[in-house]
Each structure stands twice: as structure tokens, then as C-alpha cells.
Design a protein around this motif. Structure first.
Motif, PDB file in Angstrom:
ATOM      1  N   PRO A 168     -18.763  54.994 -77.453  1.00 34.53           N
ATOM      2  CA  PRO A 168     -18.908  55.904 -78.592  1.00 34.53           C
ATOM      3  C   PRO A 168     -20.041  55.443 -79.500  1.00 34.53           C
ATOM      4  CG  PRO A 168     -16.600  55.353 -78.252  1.00 34.53           C
ATOM      5  CD  PRO A 168     -17.401  54.465 -77.339  1.00 34.53           C
ATOM      6  N   GLY A 169     -20.751  56.410 -80.055  1.00 36.44           N
ATOM      7  CA  GLY A 169     -21.874  56.079 -80.935  1.00 36.44           C
ATOM      8  C   GLY A 169     -23.179  55.889 -80.193  1.00 36.44           C
ATOM      9  N   GLN A 170     -23.192  56.166 -78.896  1.00 35.82           N
ATOM     10  CA  GLN A 170     -24.416  56.019 -78.118  1.00 35.82           C
ATOM     11  C   GLN A 170     -24.708  57.287 -77.333  1.00 35.82           C
ATOM     12  OE1 GLN A 170     -24.322  52.514 -75.677  1.00 35.82           O
ATOM     13  NE2 GLN A 170     -24.237  51.145 -77.431  1.00 35.82           N
ATOM     14  N   LEU A 171     -25.994  57.547 -77.142  1.00 36.33           N
ATOM     15  CA  LEU A 171     -26.463  58.680 -76.341  1.00 36.33           C
ATOM     16  C   LEU A 171     -27.338  58.155 -75.215  1.00 36.33           C
ATOM     17  CD1 LEU A 171     -27.819  61.104 -79.118  1.00 36.33           C
ATOM     18  CD2 LEU A 171     -25.621  61.271 -77.951  1.00 36.33           C
ATOM     19  N   ARG A 172     -27.442  58.941 -74.169  1.00 34.03           N
ATOM     20  CA  ARG A 172     -28.413  58.701 -73.106  1.00 34.03           C
ATOM     21  C   ARG A 172     -28.987  60.061 -72.729  1.00 34.03           C
ATOM     22  NH1 ARG A 172     -26.804  54.323 -74.040  1.00 34.03           N
ATOM     23  NH2 ARG A 172     -26.494  52.500 -72.742  1.00 34.03           N
ATOM     24  N   VAL A 173     -30.305  60.136 -72.687  1.00 29.97           N
ATOM     25  CA  VAL A 173     -30.987  61.355 -72.276  1.00 29.97           C
ATOM     26  C   VAL A 173     -31.616  61.068 -70.923  1.00 29.97           C
ATOM     27  CG1 VAL A 173     -32.775  63.036 -72.888  1.00 29.97           C
ATOM     28  CG2 VAL A 173     -31.479  61.879 -74.697  1.00 29.97           C
ATOM     29  N   LYS A 174     -31.427  61.982 -69.971  1.00 37.18           N
ATOM     30  CA  LYS A 174     -31.980  61.772 -68.635  1.00 37.18           C
ATOM     31  C   LYS A 174     -32.266  63.099 -67.965  1.00 37.18           C
ATOM     32  CE  LYS A 174     -29.056  60.963 -65.123  1.00 37.18           C
ATOM     33  NZ  LYS A 174     -28.054  60.361 -64.255  1.00 37.18           N
ATOM     34  N   PHE A 175     -33.011  63.024 -66.870  1.00 37.13           N
ATOM     35  CA  PHE A 175     -33.269  64.197 -66.038  1.00 37.13           C
ATOM     36  C   PHE A 175     -32.698  63.924 -64.656  1.00 37.13           C
ATOM     37  CE2 PHE A 175     -35.719  66.665 -62.983  1.00 37.13           C
ATOM     38  CZ  PHE A 175     -35.617  67.935 -63.525  1.00 37.13           C
ATOM     39  N   GLY A 176     -31.944  64.873 -64.135  1.00 34.43           N
ATOM     40  CA  GLY A 176     -31.410  64.772 -62.781  1.00 34.43           C
ATOM     41  C   GLY A 176     -30.256  63.794 -62.669  1.00 34.43           C
ATOM     42  N   GLY A 177     -29.776  63.647 -61.446  1.00 39.06           N
ATOM     43  CA  GLY A 177     -28.672  62.736 -61.171  1.00 39.06           C
ATOM     44  C   GLY A 177     -27.451  63.459 -60.648  1.00 39.06           C
TER      45      GLY A 177
END
Length: 194
Positions: free
Chosen positions: A105-114
């Protein structure tokens, strides 16, 4: 230029509104509120949506369609596929905002694909589109405590003591959506991946 499609994952109805699984809906609501817009439910779309601009009103700012499916999580792919066809959007202009157990909690991850990592909403979208090549904003909700089942955990309300922290993270996730559209993946990852 084609618009972007931003889909916040969640389950429909007030009974689910404050569940961890519905953080995607909360982010869409925040984007809509920022634009002083309203979600509408066009006939036959099985989604609530709003057309927004990312940038100052009246500018040539990119358009984005923000949407919340009116189906349950495991059936999200149908409405997303319909929206992509209707607005003539390629999957590479799709941003999906969803809860993520493997991120604190309190964290983000931005990504493409997977892959879908066991997430029913992502699985449904990948199956309907025939590809996983779209952007994801992964909103950390953490793992359940003790022996609690993951499904019970994500389908429970965000505790009142954590609500303010979630509100901050919803704001950051909305910022990350706008950054992804205006600044691109690399800069957004540098700014928001914690």
C-alpha cells in the motif's frame, strides 16, 4: 489523433464502492471530478464513461475517455473491447488502473504489457483483446494479513484508518494517468514507480 482510453477496474454498485478491488473506479472518479465532468452510461456500452481533455480547456490537449465497467470484474473485457472498437482506439492507447496484491500500500507501478498475475479483470481484458500490450497503473494494496484469502481481502472495505492514505494514492494514480498521456512511459515511471 486517437483518444486514450482509461479504464478503472472494479465491481459495480455501492456494496463494492470502498473495496480494495475498486481502487481503479476511485481513480476514474478522481479524474472526472478534476474535470468537473459527469460519468454517463450510453445505451449498449455496459460502462459509465466521460470524455475529458488532459490539459487546459480549449487547448489541443489529448483526449481521454475514462470508463468504469458496469459488469463484474471477471467480465470487464467485453465492455473494454466494445469501447476500443467504438472509439477506434488501439490497445496501445489503453491504460488500465487496477489493484495489485504484490505491491505494498502507498506504492504505484506503471508499466506496459505483461501477464495478468492472477487478476481477473486483466485476464478478461487480455482474453477479449487478444493481447496484453496495453498500459497498466498498478495500485498497491499489499497482501492479506495472516491466512486471510486474497479474494476476501480485496473484496473488503478499505479500513477507515487507512482511508486518508488511500485518498493520497488515488490522487497520485490520477496524476500518473495524466503523466503517462502527456509525458510518456519513461518519465512517468521515473516519477511514480516507488
Amino acid at each position: 489523433m486517437q483518444p486514450w482510453l482509461v479504464v478503472g477496474l472494479g465491481n459495480p454498485g455501492p456494496a463494492y464502492a470502498n473495496h480494495r478491488h475498486n481502487v481503479g473506479h476511485l481513480v476514474v472518479d478522481r479524474l472526472v471530478a478534476r474535470a468537473s465532468a459527469k460519468l454517463k452510461a450510453p445505451l449498449g456500452m455496459r460502462a459509465e464513461l466521460a470524455e475529458l481533455r488532459v490539459g487546459p480547456p480549449g487547448s489541443d490537449a489529448p483526449r481521454m475517455i475514462v470508463a468504469k465497467s458496469r459488469t463484474y470484474m471477471n467480465e470487464t473485457g467485453g465492455p473494454v473491447s466494445k469501447l476500443i472498437k467504438y472509439y477506434k482506439i488501439t490497445p496501445a492507447a489503453l491504460i488500465v488502473v487496477h489493484d495489485e496484491l504484490d505491491i505494498d500500500p502507498g506504492q504505484l507501478r506503471v508499466k506496459f504489457g505483461g501477464g495478468d498475475n492472477g487478476h481477473n479483470g486483466l485476464r478478461s481484458i487480455r482474453a477479449s483483446l487478444g493481447t496484453g500490450d496495453f498500459y497498466r497503473i498498478r495500485f498497491g494494496v499489499g497482501r492479506p494479513p495472516g491466512r486471510q484469502e486474497a479474494a476476501d481481502y480485496v473484496l473488503s472495505n478499505i479500513p477507515a484508518a487507512q482511508r486518508a492514505d488511500y485518498d493520497v494514492e488515488v490522487e497520485r494514480a490520477a496524476d500518473a494517468v495524466e503523466s503517462l498521456i502527456t509525458a510518456g512511459l519513461d518519465r512517468t515511471q521515473s516519477a511514480y514507480n516507488s
